[in-house]
Design an enzyme around this catalytic site. Structure first.
Site, short mmCIF file in Angstrom:
data_model
loop_
_atom_site.label_atom_id
_atom_site.label_comp_id
_atom_site.label_asym_id
_atom_site.label_seq_id
_atom_site.Cartn_x
_atom_site.Cartn_y
_atom_site.Cartn_z
CB CYS A 135 60.78 19.99 2.10
SG CYS A 135 60.24 21.04 0.75
CD GLU A 207 61.37 23.06 5.51
OE1 GLU A 207 60.63 24.07 5.61
OE2 GLU A 207 61.88 22.71 4.43
C1 LIG Z 1 62.26 25.90 2.38
C2 LIG Z 1 61.06 25.20 1.80
N1 LIG Z 1 60.57 24.10 2.42
C3 LIG Z 1 59.50 23.44 1.92
C4 LIG Z 1 58.88 23.90 0.76
C5 LIG Z 1 57.68 23.17 0.17
O1 LIG Z 1 57.87 22.88 -1.15
C6 LIG Z 1 59.41 25.05 0.14
N2 LIG Z 1 58.81 25.56 -0.99
N3 LIG Z 1 60.48 25.67 0.67
#
Ligand SMILES: Cc1ncc(CO)c(N)n1
Length: 224
Positions: A135, A207
């Site tokens: 993330c 992701e």
């Molecule tokens: C889905 C997603 N992945 C990573 C981040 C990074 O914080 C986020 N805000 N949202």
């Protein structure tokens, strides 16, 4: 080669898919449909509420006060700094705080967050870190890549998002988490590393699914 370097090298094909997704490309060249971005920021707000709970879990599972303190800092920075970006964007789109709080998660948001919370609650601290790392790491990498595009970080709608995720502050937290994963995997047996690699792979895949969900505004196919 450190464990994080091994992961990064092995998963490059998926990371390149994430970086080249039309949603991400649209952030960089400014062509992204604002309605898709509006959908994304609402889902991402809901995502971060659940994601931040993993930092509270990390503080609970940590073995030393310094690590506990940094997870507490991650919790604070997510809830009160990163999500202030979402609240500001919501105001720009005329979305009230109430609407934001009442929004419902998409299937992908639900699956991604619940997978991380399942791993975080039932696994070791290393499992939790392997789950949350794609993330912050991928957003930092994407933020830096988009920031290299002339004018992208000055775009009137997407510039602020790019500045947030390419910032040194965000990068410092990502780098701390990368180092923590390497520290936690030092000398671990190959079976344990393979399990951690599977967790990291799954959230890397999620992701991509999150970008794709946002681009297609994917909600429940059974709902009107
Ligand atoms: C889905 C997603 N992945 C990573 C981040 C990074 O914080 C986020 N805000 N949202």
């Amino acid at each position: 080669m450190t464990f994080s370097e091994r992961l990064y090298e092995k998963l490059q094909p998926i990371w390149r898919k994430n970086h080249s997704h039309p949603f991400v490309q649209g952030l960089g060249d400014g062509s992204l449909d604002p309605d898709k971005f509006r959908f994304f920021m609402i889902q991402d707000y809901l995502y971060l509420i659940e994601y931040s709970k993993l930092f509270a879990l990390g503080s609970f599972k940590a073995d030393d006060v310094e690590t506990m303190g940094i997870f507490a800092k991650l919790l604070d920075s997510t809830l009160n700094e990163e999500m202030s970006l979402h609240r500001q964007y919501a105001a720009k789109f005329g979305i009230t705080e109430q609407e934001l709080e009442n929004a419902k998660p998409s299937p992908t948001t639900l699956a991604y967050t619940h997978y991380m919370l399942h791993v975080g609650q039932n696994g070791t601290l290393a499992h939790l870190v392997a789950a949350i790392l794609p993330c912050m790491w991928s957003y930092w990498e994407i933020g830096k890549e988009l920031d290299e595009i002339p004018g992208a970080s000055d775009h009137d709608l997407y510039g602020e998002w790019i500045r947030m995720y390419s910032s040194d502050d965000f990068g410092e937290l990502a780098q701390w988490c990368i180092q923590l994963l390497d520290d936690l995997t030092e000398g671990k047996p190959v079976e344990e590393l393979e399990k951690l690699e599977e967790i990291f792979l799954n959230t890397t895949r999620f992701e991509y699914m999150f970008w794709d969900m946002a681009y297609n505004k994917g909600m429940w196919p059974t709902d009107d």
